[in-house]
Scaffold this motif. Structure first.
Motif, PDB file in Angstrom:
ATOM      1  N   TYR A   1      35.806  28.392  34.710  1.00  0.00           N
ATOM      2  CA  TYR A   1      36.316  29.260  33.653  1.00  0.00           C
ATOM      3  C   TYR A   1      37.833  29.438  33.798  1.00  0.00           C
ATOM      4  N   LEU A   2      38.460  29.847  32.687  1.00  0.00           N
ATOM      5  CA  LEU A   2      39.882  30.132  32.651  1.00  0.00           C
ATOM      6  C   LEU A   2      40.103  31.525  32.084  1.00  0.00           C
ATOM      7  N   ALA A   3      41.235  32.141  32.486  1.00  0.00           N
ATOM      8  CA  ALA A   3      41.628  33.435  31.933  1.00  0.00           C
ATOM      9  C   ALA A   3      43.133  33.562  32.076  1.00  0.00           C
ATOM     10  N   ALA A   4      43.750  34.408  31.250  1.00  0.00           N
ATOM     11  CA  ALA A   4      45.194  34.627  31.301  1.00  0.00           C
ATOM     12  C   ALA A   4      45.478  36.115  31.226  1.00  0.00           C
ATOM     13  N   VAL A   5      46.489  36.559  31.999  1.00  0.00           N
ATOM     14  CA  VAL A   5      46.888  37.964  31.989  1.00  0.00           C
ATOM     15  C   VAL A   5      48.400  38.040  31.847  1.00  0.00           C
ATOM     16  N   GLU A   6      48.903  39.184  31.398  1.00  0.00           N
ATOM     17  CA  GLU A   6      50.336  39.393  31.271  1.00  0.00           C
ATOM     18  C   GLU A   6      50.970  39.511  32.654  1.00  0.00           C
ATOM     19  N   PHE A   7      52.277  39.368  32.679  1.00  0.00           N
ATOM     20  CA  PHE A   7      52.997  39.415  33.944  1.00  0.00           C
ATOM     21  C   PHE A   7      52.827  40.756  34.652  1.00  0.00           C
ATOM     22  N   ASP A   8      52.721  41.847  33.871  1.00  0.00           N
ATOM     23  CA  ASP A   8      52.623  43.163  34.496  1.00  0.00           C
ATOM     24  C   ASP A   8      51.224  43.456  35.052  1.00  0.00           C
ATOM     25  N   THR A   9      50.272  42.538  34.887  1.00  0.00           N
ATOM     26  CA  THR A   9      48.952  42.676  35.522  1.00  0.00           C
ATOM     27  C   THR A   9      49.033  42.069  36.918  1.00  0.00           C
TER      28      THR A   9
ATOM     29  N   GLY B   1      35.214  34.832  49.377  1.00  0.00           N
ATOM     30  CA  GLY B   1      34.763  34.909  50.753  1.00  0.00           C
ATOM     31  C   GLY B   1      34.354  36.290  51.224  1.00  0.00           C
ATOM     32  N   THR B   2      34.502  37.310  50.392  1.00  0.00           N
ATOM     33  CA  THR B   2      34.132  38.679  50.769  1.00  0.00           C
ATOM     34  C   THR B   2      32.832  39.070  50.074  1.00  0.00           C
ATOM     35  N   ALA B   3      31.856  39.514  50.843  1.00  0.00           N
ATOM     36  CA  ALA B   3      30.559  39.893  50.274  1.00  0.00           C
ATOM     37  C   ALA B   3      30.711  41.083  49.332  1.00  0.00           C
ATOM     38  N   VAL B   4      30.025  41.001  48.212  1.00  0.00           N
ATOM     39  CA  VAL B   4      30.017  42.093  47.234  1.00  0.00           C
ATOM     40  C   VAL B   4      28.578  42.344  46.815  1.00  0.00           C
ATOM     41  N   SER B   5      28.338  43.519  46.266  1.00  0.00           N
ATOM     42  CA  SER B   5      27.011  43.836  45.734  1.00  0.00           C
ATOM     43  C   SER B   5      26.877  43.227  44.345  1.00  0.00           C
ATOM     44  N   SER B   6      25.714  42.668  44.083  1.00  0.00           N
ATOM     45  CA  SER B   6      25.461  42.084  42.770  1.00  0.00           C
ATOM     46  C   SER B   6      25.611  43.143  41.684  1.00  0.00           C
ATOM     47  N   GLY B   7      26.410  42.805  40.655  1.00  0.00           N
ATOM     48  CA  GLY B   7      26.592  43.717  39.541  1.00  0.00           C
ATOM     49  C   GLY B   7      27.616  44.814  39.766  1.00  0.00           C
ATOM     50  N   VAL B   8      28.299  44.794  40.927  1.00  0.00           N
ATOM     51  CA  VAL B   8      29.297  45.820  41.264  1.00  0.00           C
ATOM     52  C   VAL B   8      30.678  45.166  41.348  1.00  0.00           C
ATOM     53  N   ALA B   9      31.703  45.847  40.835  1.00  0.00           N
ATOM     54  CA  ALA B   9      33.056  45.286  40.830  1.00  0.00           C
ATOM     55  C   ALA B   9      33.565  45.059  42.248  1.00  0.00           C
ATOM     56  N   SER B  10      34.251  43.945  42.424  1.00  0.00           N
ATOM     57  CA  SER B  10      34.861  43.643  43.719  1.00  0.00           C
ATOM     58  C   SER B  10      36.072  44.532  43.941  1.00  0.00           C
ATOM     59  N   ASP B  11      36.633  44.482  45.151  1.00  0.00           N
ATOM     60  CA  ASP B  11      37.916  45.132  45.384  1.00  0.00           C
ATOM     61  C   ASP B  11      38.977  44.414  44.553  1.00  0.00           C
ATOM     62  N   PRO B  12      40.077  45.102  44.210  1.00  0.00           N
ATOM     63  CA  PRO B  12      41.133  44.445  43.416  1.00  0.00           C
ATOM     64  C   PRO B  12      41.659  43.194  44.122  1.00  0.00           C
ATOM     65  N   ILE B  13      41.812  42.117  43.349  1.00  0.00           N
ATOM     66  CA  ILE B  13      42.317  40.842  43.875  1.00  0.00           C
ATOM     67  C   ILE B  13      43.759  40.672  43.406  1.00  0.00           C
ATOM     68  N   PRO B  14      44.732  40.585  44.334  1.00  0.00           N
ATOM     69  CA  PRO B  14      46.136  40.433  43.930  1.00  0.00           C
ATOM     70  C   PRO B  14      46.351  39.121  43.178  1.00  0.00           C
ATOM     71  N   LEU B  15      47.241  39.163  42.189  1.00  0.00           N
ATOM     72  CA  LEU B  15      47.556  37.978  41.394  1.00  0.00           C
ATOM     73  C   LEU B  15      49.021  37.599  41.575  1.00  0.00           C
ATOM     74  N   ASP B  16      49.253  36.341  41.906  1.00  0.00           N
ATOM     75  CA  ASP B  16      50.614  35.807  41.929  1.00  0.00           C
ATOM     76  C   ASP B  16      50.976  35.321  40.534  1.00  0.00           C
TER      77      ASP B  16
END
Length: 282
Positions: A169-177, A197-212
Motif C-alpha cells: 500500500y501507499l499513503a502520503a502526508v503533509e510535511f507537518d505530519t 518489529g514491535t508487538a501490538v494488540s490486534s485492532g489497537v493503534a500502535s505507538d506513534p511511528i516517526p516519519l522522515d
C-alpha cells in the motif's frame, strides 16, 4: 363367728386376692406386647439413596463423538476445525438427584487450545459415594490464518483500499505530519501482530511511528497460530515543505525609466506556487 374366725377369713381372702394380681399383671403385659400398638411401629422407613452415577446423554457442539454415546462407555474422542475457539458440553444424568460437573465446575463452555483438549465430565450419585467419570479428548489443529481483516493509518487513506489478499500500500502526508499510528486487525483471534518489529494488540493503534521527509516504509507482520507468517507493507511519503517558485516575468516598457516603477503590484497565484511582481499600472 368369733373375732378370731373373722380375722382368719379376712386374711385368707386377702391372700387369695393377692395371688390373682401377679397373673393378671403378666397377662396384661403379654396382651400389650402382642397387640403391636407401639408408636415406633407407625414410622415408615426412609428409602435408600440412589447409587446411579451414569449419564443419559452427552454431546459436544460442532463435533461428533467416537464412539457413539452410550451410558456404559466412558471414553470418547472427537475433532473440530482449526478456527474453533470453544465448544459447549451438553450432558444429562440418568438420576435427577445425581450431581454433575464439567472439568470440575459448572460451566458448559470449554475454551480450546491448539492440539488435544481433555474434557472431564464427573458424576456423583445421590448417595454421595458412587462416582463415574466420562472423558472426551477433542483435537483442534493450529490455525494457519495469517491474514489481516483490517489495516488503517490514523486519519490517512491508503491506496489501494484494503483487501486481505493485497499486501502493498501507499499513503502520503503533509510535511507537518511528523508521526503516524497503525491499526492492524488479524482475521484469526489466535494470530499475533507486530508493526515495525514491535508487538501490538490486534485492532489497537500502535505507538506513534516517526516519519522522515520522503518515503517511510512500515511493515506489519502477522504470525498465525501454526507459525505461518504474512507481511503487509505501507510506504508513507512525507511531502517536502512548500516552496515558492518565481516564474519568468517580462516587464512592460514605460514611457521612460522614471515613470516605470517595478514592484508597485504583487499577485499570488491560487495554488500559492507563483508570485508575480508588476510595475506601476500593471
Amino acid at each position: 363367728m368369733s373375732k378370731l374366725d373373722e380375722i382368719h377369713n379376712q386374711s385368707a381372702t386377702s391372700a387369695f386376692t393377692n395371688s390373682l394380681k401377679l397373673p393378671l399383671l403378666m397377662l396384661c403385659f403379654l396382651i400389650a406386647s402382642c397387640s403391636g400398638s407401639s408408636s415406633s411401629d407407625n414410622v415408615t422407613p426412609e428409602p435408600p439413596l440412589g447409587n446411579d452415577a451414569s449419564l443419559s446423554s452427552l454431546s459436544i457442539s460442532g463435533a461428533t463423538l467416537d464412539p457413539e454415546f452410550s451410558s456404559s462407555v466412558t471414553e470418547y474422542t472427537t475433532s473440530v476445525a482449526a478456527g474453533t475457539t470453544s465448544v459447549e458440553v451438553d450432558a444429562s444424568t440418568n438420576d435427577d438427584n445425581a450431581n454433575l460437573t464439567i472439568n470440575g465446575g459448572n460451566s458448559t463452555n470449554v475454551v480450546l487450545a491448539a492440539g488435544e483438549n481433555t474434557i472431564v465430565v464427573g458424576v456423583t450419585a445421590e448417595d454421595g459415594t458412587t462416582t463415574l467419570t466420562y472423558t472426551v479428548v477433542i483435537t483442534r489443529p493450529a490455525s494457519s490464518n495469517a491474514n489481516l481483516r483490517g489495516l488503517e493509518l490514523t486519519n490517512i487513506a491508503i491506496v489501494p483500499s484494503f483487501r486481505s489478499d493485497e499486501t502493498d500500500y501507499l499513503a502520503a502526508v503533509e510535511f507537518d505530519t511528523t508521526n503516524i499510528e497503525v491499526i492492524a486487525t488479524a482475521e484469526d483471534a489466535n494470530a499475533s501482530v507486530s508493526v515495525n518489529g514491535t508487538a501490538v494488540s490486534s485492532g489497537v493503534a500502535s505507538d506513534p511511528i516517526p516519519l522522515d521527509q520522503g518515503a517511510n516504509t512500515i511493515t506489519v507482520n502477522v504470525t498465525a497460530e501454526s507459525t505461518a507468517t504474512k507481511t503487509y507493507t505501507v510506504v508513507v511519503n512525507r511531502l517536502s515543505p512548500s516552496s515558492v517558485t518565481q516564474t519568468a516575468y517580462v516587464k512592460a516598457s514605460g514611457a521612460d525609466e522614471w515613470t516605470t516603477y517595478f514592484g508597485r503590484s504583487v499577485a499570488l497565484s491560487g495554488d500559492g506556487a507563483t508570485l508575480a511582481v508588476g510595475a506601476e499600472g500593471e
